[in-house]
Enzyme design. Structure first.
Site, mmCIF file in Angstrom:
data_model
loop_
_atom_site.group_PDB
_atom_site.id
_atom_site.type_symbol
_atom_site.label_atom_id
_atom_site.label_comp_id
_atom_site.label_asym_id
_atom_site.label_seq_id
_atom_site.Cartn_x
_atom_site.Cartn_y
_atom_site.Cartn_z
ATOM 1 N N HIS A 62 0.836 -1.208 0.000
ATOM 2 C CA HIS A 62 0.000 0.000 0.000
ATOM 3 C C HIS A 62 0.863 1.247 0.000
ATOM 4 C CE1 HIS A 62 -2.762 3.171 1.165
ATOM 5 N NE2 HIS A 62 -3.760 2.354 0.871
ATOM 6 N N HIS B 87 -7.663 -2.499 -3.403
ATOM 7 C CA HIS B 87 -6.403 -2.262 -4.117
ATOM 8 C C HIS B 87 -5.948 -3.514 -4.866
ATOM 9 C CE1 HIS B 87 -5.594 1.784 -2.920
ATOM 10 N NE2 HIS B 87 -5.652 1.498 -1.630
ATOM 11 N N GLU C 132 1.138 3.871 -3.054
ATOM 12 C CA GLU C 132 1.493 5.227 -2.652
ATOM 13 C C GLU C 132 2.935 5.243 -2.160
ATOM 14 O OE1 GLU C 132 -1.205 6.523 0.355
ATOM 15 O OE2 GLU C 132 -3.002 6.123 -0.832
#
Length: 327
Positions: A208, A271, A239
């Site tokens: 993530h 995601h 990210e």
């Protein structure tokens, strides 16, 4: 010393006291009935992805028999989705396997408050995050705020002890060096490496990450995985660093033409399903395929792996025995 300087110094001292003052009452065998555990995860809105979190809860319940274990989701967006489903009878009928407590899941603060109101005064909160980023920082601040509560009478203090367990890849500090936690996590993922080798493929993880905290720990984790298994293993983040493009440069340089693509997240939720395995042009599967790489998808979150779930049990045991709230 002017007033502002004095005020700042006093605030710093108070914060230090919160971190190091031991609990006001000892943690003895007679207090076992007041023990409770909170597992704080970001959460997921995907019913099928819940299994990863529920697997961790099952592991914790077995490790601490008789101690209530509550789930808390740190994402308010995820909590709102579940709360809306409380009044959707059709959805509940089609998703009968979802535990009822998920429909009313709360954040860590409310969950701890409910437990205290029920008489539980010795509470250990275990972070189910991967690394000490934004979500863990917010959880820490919540715990510090609760830990700082004082009262005129000792019996009026709401908590006898509050403990916080570190994320899977550890946190800054000297009590539990994060490099040792990375090494432990590396061992926990041996099955993933074996699966990649069986396919004669590189192993690629989608993490993530975070735009506001340094995510260099992912690069360090990648390095440790490569050294431990002598196999092409790469980590990228949704990210922060290393981003997909950073990972792709290394992947191409390795010369591999086939990858096993997995989420480096506790759950295989939004995601993993869309950003990683989706069919949109910016999905990792699509971008890797366009780069001439054959992709095999494994849509299982880290929490579904017993070896990874055991990491949180280990960190929780550390938290329940440590002297201070934080390592």
């Amino acid at each position: 010393m002017n007033f502002r300087t004095l005020n700042t110094a006093l605030l710093s001292c108070l914060l230090a006291m919160v971190l190091v003052i031991p609990a006001q009452a000892g943690h003895h065998a007679k207090d076992q009935a007041t023990d409770a555990i909170v597992l704080a995860a970001f959460g997921t809105s995907y019913p099928e992805a819940l299994n990863s979190i529920l697997n961790i809860r099952s592991k914790v319940e077995k490790a601490f028999p008789g101690v209530p274990v509550k789930l808390a989701f740190t994402s308010s967006i995820i909590r709102d989705i579940w709360h809306e489903r409380q009044n959707d009878a059709a959805w509940q009928k089609n998703n009968a396997g979802v535990p009822s407590d998920i429909l009313t899941v709360k954040g860590p603060l409310a969950t701890i408050a409910d437990l205290q109101d029920e008489g539980y005064t010795s509470i250990a909160v275990q972070s189910l995050h991967v690394f000490a980023g934004e979500e863990f920082s917010d959880l820490t601040q919540t715990m510090l705020g609760l830990r700082s509560i004082r009262a005129i009478k000792a019996k009026s203090v709401p908590f006898k002890s509050l403990r916080l367990g570190r994320p899977a890849l550890g946190m800054p500090g000297v009590v539990y060096p994060y490099t040792e936690d990375i090494a432990y996590a590396t061992k926990a993922l041996k099955a993933d490496v074996d699966a990649a080798k069986k396919l004669d493929a590189a192993l690629v993880y989608m993490g993530h990450g975070n735009d506001f905290y340094s995510t260099g720990i992912y690069a360090q984790f990648q390095s440790e995985m490569q050294k431990a298994y002598n196999h092409p293993i790469f980590v990228g983040c949704v990210e922060g660093y290393p981003a997909f493009d950073d990972m792709l440069v290394q992947l191409k340089a390795s010369g591999v033409k086939k990858v096993l693509l997995k989420p480096f997240m506790i759950v295989a939720g939004d995601h993993a399903t869309n950003d990683m395995a989706g069919d949109e042009d910016d999905a990792w599967k699509v971008m890797l395929t366009k780069a001439g790489i054959d992709v095999t998808i494994d849509l299982h979150g880290l929490g579904s792996m017993d070896a990874w779930a055991d990491i949180y049990v280990r960190h929780l045991k550390d938290a329940k025995t440590q002297k201070h709230m934080l390592p």
